[in-house]
Scaffold this motif. Sequence first.
Motif, mmCIF file in Angstrom:
data_model
loop_
_atom_site.group_PDB
_atom_site.id
_atom_site.type_symbol
_atom_site.label_atom_id
_atom_site.label_comp_id
_atom_site.label_asym_id
_atom_site.label_seq_id
_atom_site.Cartn_x
_atom_site.Cartn_y
_atom_site.Cartn_z
ATOM 1 N N GLY A 1 0.888 -1.100 0.040
ATOM 2 C CA GLY A 1 -0.081 0.181 0.181
ATOM 3 C C GLY A 1 0.845 1.211 0.019
ATOM 4 O O GLY A 1 0.484 2.101 -0.552
ATOM 5 N N LEU A 2 2.145 1.242 0.820
ATOM 6 C CA LEU A 2 2.985 2.349 0.588
ATOM 7 C C LEU A 2 3.687 2.482 -0.508
ATOM 8 O O LEU A 2 3.496 3.651 -1.074
ATOM 9 C CB LEU A 2 4.082 1.969 1.702
ATOM 10 C CG LEU A 2 5.103 3.108 1.962
ATOM 11 C CD1 LEU A 2 4.501 4.394 2.413
ATOM 12 C CD2 LEU A 2 6.008 2.680 2.621
ATOM 13 N N LEU A 3 3.549 1.556 -1.192
ATOM 14 C CA LEU A 3 4.283 1.628 -2.841
ATOM 15 C C LEU A 3 3.207 2.206 -3.779
ATOM 16 O O LEU A 3 3.660 3.042 -4.381
ATOM 17 C CB LEU A 3 4.629 0.131 -3.101
ATOM 18 C CG LEU A 3 5.229 -0.101 -4.668
ATOM 19 C CD1 LEU A 3 6.454 0.563 -5.047
ATOM 20 C CD2 LEU A 3 5.308 -1.569 -4.978
ATOM 21 N N ASP A 4 1.880 1.699 -3.654
ATOM 22 C CA ASP A 4 0.927 2.388 -4.544
ATOM 23 C C ASP A 4 1.036 3.901 -4.042
ATOM 24 O O ASP A 4 0.785 4.503 -5.115
ATOM 25 C CB ASP A 4 -0.276 1.556 -4.081
ATOM 26 C CG ASP A 4 -1.292 1.774 -4.969
ATOM 27 O OD1 ASP A 4 -1.117 2.138 -6.261
ATOM 28 O OD2 ASP A 4 -2.176 2.484 -4.479
ATOM 29 N N ALA A 5 0.654 4.217 -2.902
ATOM 30 C CA ALA A 5 0.703 5.665 -2.425
ATOM 31 C C ALA A 5 2.066 6.570 -3.000
ATOM 32 O O ALA A 5 1.801 7.559 -3.506
ATOM 33 C CB ALA A 5 0.382 5.825 -1.008
ATOM 34 N N GLY A 6 3.098 5.690 -2.930
ATOM 35 C CA GLY A 6 4.530 6.612 -3.310
ATOM 36 C C GLY A 6 4.367 6.838 -4.772
ATOM 37 O O GLY A 6 4.915 7.678 -5.322
ATOM 38 N N MET A 7 3.705 5.685 -5.555
ATOM 39 C CA MET A 7 3.742 5.813 -6.963
ATOM 40 C C MET A 7 2.858 6.922 -7.417
ATOM 41 O O MET A 7 3.206 7.718 -8.420
ATOM 42 C CB MET A 7 3.483 4.326 -7.540
ATOM 43 C CG MET A 7 4.400 3.234 -7.662
ATOM 44 S SD MET A 7 5.617 3.351 -8.928
ATOM 45 C CE MET A 7 4.851 2.976 -10.224
ATOM 46 N N LEU A 8 1.642 7.005 -6.679
ATOM 47 C CA LEU A 8 0.778 8.143 -7.227
ATOM 48 C C LEU A 8 1.447 9.618 -6.842
ATOM 49 O O LEU A 8 1.434 10.128 -7.669
ATOM 50 C CB LEU A 8 -0.612 7.846 -6.222
ATOM 51 C CG LEU A 8 -1.421 6.856 -6.683
ATOM 52 C CD1 LEU A 8 -2.709 6.637 -5.581
ATOM 53 C CD2 LEU A 8 -2.001 7.064 -8.026
ATOM 54 N N GLY A 9 1.973 9.640 -5.771
ATOM 55 C CA GLY A 9 2.601 10.945 -5.299
ATOM 56 C C GLY A 9 3.571 11.206 -5.964
ATOM 57 O O GLY A 9 3.887 12.360 -6.441
ATOM 58 N N VAL A 10 4.526 10.346 -6.318
ATOM 59 C CA VAL A 10 5.720 10.676 -7.553
ATOM 60 C C VAL A 10 5.292 11.202 -8.654
ATOM 61 O O VAL A 10 5.631 11.934 -9.524
ATOM 62 C CB VAL A 10 6.704 9.451 -7.333
ATOM 63 C CG1 VAL A 10 7.723 9.652 -8.494
ATOM 64 C CG2 VAL A 10 7.504 9.199 -6.068
ATOM 65 N N ALA A 11 4.338 10.294 -9.276
ATOM 66 C CA ALA A 11 3.761 10.582 -10.648
ATOM 67 C C ALA A 11 3.205 11.963 -10.745
ATOM 68 O O ALA A 11 3.235 12.859 -11.623
ATOM 69 C CB ALA A 11 2.942 9.618 -11.097
ATOM 70 N N LEU A 12 2.186 12.168 -9.398
ATOM 71 C CA LEU A 12 1.846 13.692 -9.403
ATOM 72 C C LEU A 12 2.933 14.879 -9.524
ATOM 73 O O LEU A 12 2.743 15.695 -9.969
ATOM 74 C CB LEU A 12 0.826 13.653 -8.234
ATOM 75 C CG LEU A 12 0.100 15.031 -7.853
ATOM 76 C CD1 LEU A 12 -1.075 15.461 -8.936
ATOM 77 C CD2 LEU A 12 -0.704 15.086 -6.727
ATOM 78 N N SER A 13 3.727 14.526 -8.619
ATOM 79 C CA SER A 13 4.978 15.549 -8.507
ATOM 80 C C SER A 13 5.537 15.629 -10.007
ATOM 81 O O SER A 13 5.921 16.748 -10.285
ATOM 82 C CB SER A 13 6.024 15.137 -7.498
ATOM 83 O OG SER A 13 5.528 15.068 -6.267
ATOM 84 N N MET A 14 5.808 14.646 -10.489
ATOM 85 C CA MET A 14 6.516 14.556 -12.157
ATOM 86 C C MET A 14 5.723 15.395 -12.817
ATOM 87 O O MET A 14 6.468 16.452 -13.615
ATOM 88 C CB MET A 14 6.660 13.191 -12.518
ATOM 89 C CG MET A 14 7.608 12.387 -11.841
ATOM 90 S SD MET A 14 7.465 10.654 -12.392
ATOM 91 C CE MET A 14 8.127 10.719 -14.225
ATOM 92 N N LEU A 15 4.246 15.647 -12.715
ATOM 93 C CA LEU A 15 3.517 16.528 -13.620
ATOM 94 C C LEU A 15 3.153 17.767 -13.148
ATOM 95 O O LEU A 15 2.918 18.519 -13.969
ATOM 96 C CB LEU A 15 2.052 15.565 -13.820
ATOM 97 C CG LEU A 15 2.157 14.259 -14.681
ATOM 98 C CD1 LEU A 15 0.866 13.528 -14.506
ATOM 99 C CD2 LEU A 15 2.501 14.686 -16.053
ATOM 100 N N SER A 16 3.354 18.075 -11.883
ATOM 101 C CA SER A 16 2.590 19.283 -11.268
ATOM 102 C C SER A 16 3.746 20.107 -10.711
ATOM 103 O O SER A 16 3.696 21.261 -10.761
ATOM 104 C CB SER A 16 1.821 18.972 -10.042
ATOM 105 O OG SER A 16 2.324 18.234 -9.243
ATOM 106 N N LEU A 17 5.101 19.870 -10.662
ATOM 107 C CA LEU A 17 6.286 20.721 -9.927
ATOM 108 C C LEU A 17 6.905 21.325 -11.210
ATOM 109 O O LEU A 17 6.880 20.841 -12.247
ATOM 110 C CB LEU A 17 7.092 19.931 -9.085
ATOM 111 C CG LEU A 17 6.584 19.268 -7.895
ATOM 112 C CD1 LEU A 17 7.488 18.583 -7.081
ATOM 113 C CD2 LEU A 17 5.843 20.519 -6.791
ATOM 114 N N PRO A 18 7.636 22.423 -10.776
ATOM 115 C CA PRO A 18 8.281 23.058 -11.881
ATOM 116 C C PRO A 18 9.656 22.330 -12.286
ATOM 117 O O PRO A 18 9.984 21.391 -11.570
ATOM 118 C CB PRO A 18 8.978 24.361 -11.090
ATOM 119 C CG PRO A 18 8.069 24.421 -10.188
ATOM 120 C CD PRO A 18 7.469 23.075 -9.727
#
Length: 208
Positions: A152-169
């Motif tokens: 579950g931690l892996l799944d949450a981490g994947m979502l968070g990292v992917a969101l950061s890749m798309l949304s951060l400068p």
Amino acid sequence: MPQRGNRRELLADAAIEVLARDGGRGLTHRAIDREAEVPEGTTKNYYPTRSAVFLAVARYLAAQHTEALRSLRSQVPADVTGEDIAALYAAMLRRMSTSARSQFLALFELHLEAVRNPEVREALGDITEANVDTAVQLQAAVGRRMSRRGAGLLDAGMLGVALSMLSLPDDLVEELGFDDPDGLARALLSLASVRDEPAISVLRDHAS
């Protein structure tokens, strides 16, 4: 937009594109009709409310995702290695920000909707369950133990990292190493594989 197998699939795919482009606020019956290139009122005939549209998209994505992972789990080769699994998760991260960008952004919008909509929350739970089952099975295939909490931690981490890749400068993405899917995948898998889950305990302590 190309025609799909049936009208409901066509509308669901159109709704995904609208969510990805315009966000939850832009998900209207009229916007979906335009995206799907169908007569005005078509979406409303199938899904009378916006809540019904959100639920339909959530269930559609859940069905696609769980079937894809079910197929993946049934085809794990006997000689699969830990590096193969790391490469698979790295490829998933790349897809979330490239070829599967629309689906991922729609999924994120659905997570926001799920805060207020229990039915959408249930559909997203099916996606997470499939991700957890797959992670546990893949690790077992290479002789490694991963608890469901770790998965579950892996799944949450994947979502968070992917969101950061798309949304951060872009410069911050590079500075933080979020432009390195291979390294990120290995780091997330390592954290999730901790046998006695001390890392999870630390995260819980910081949150409390």
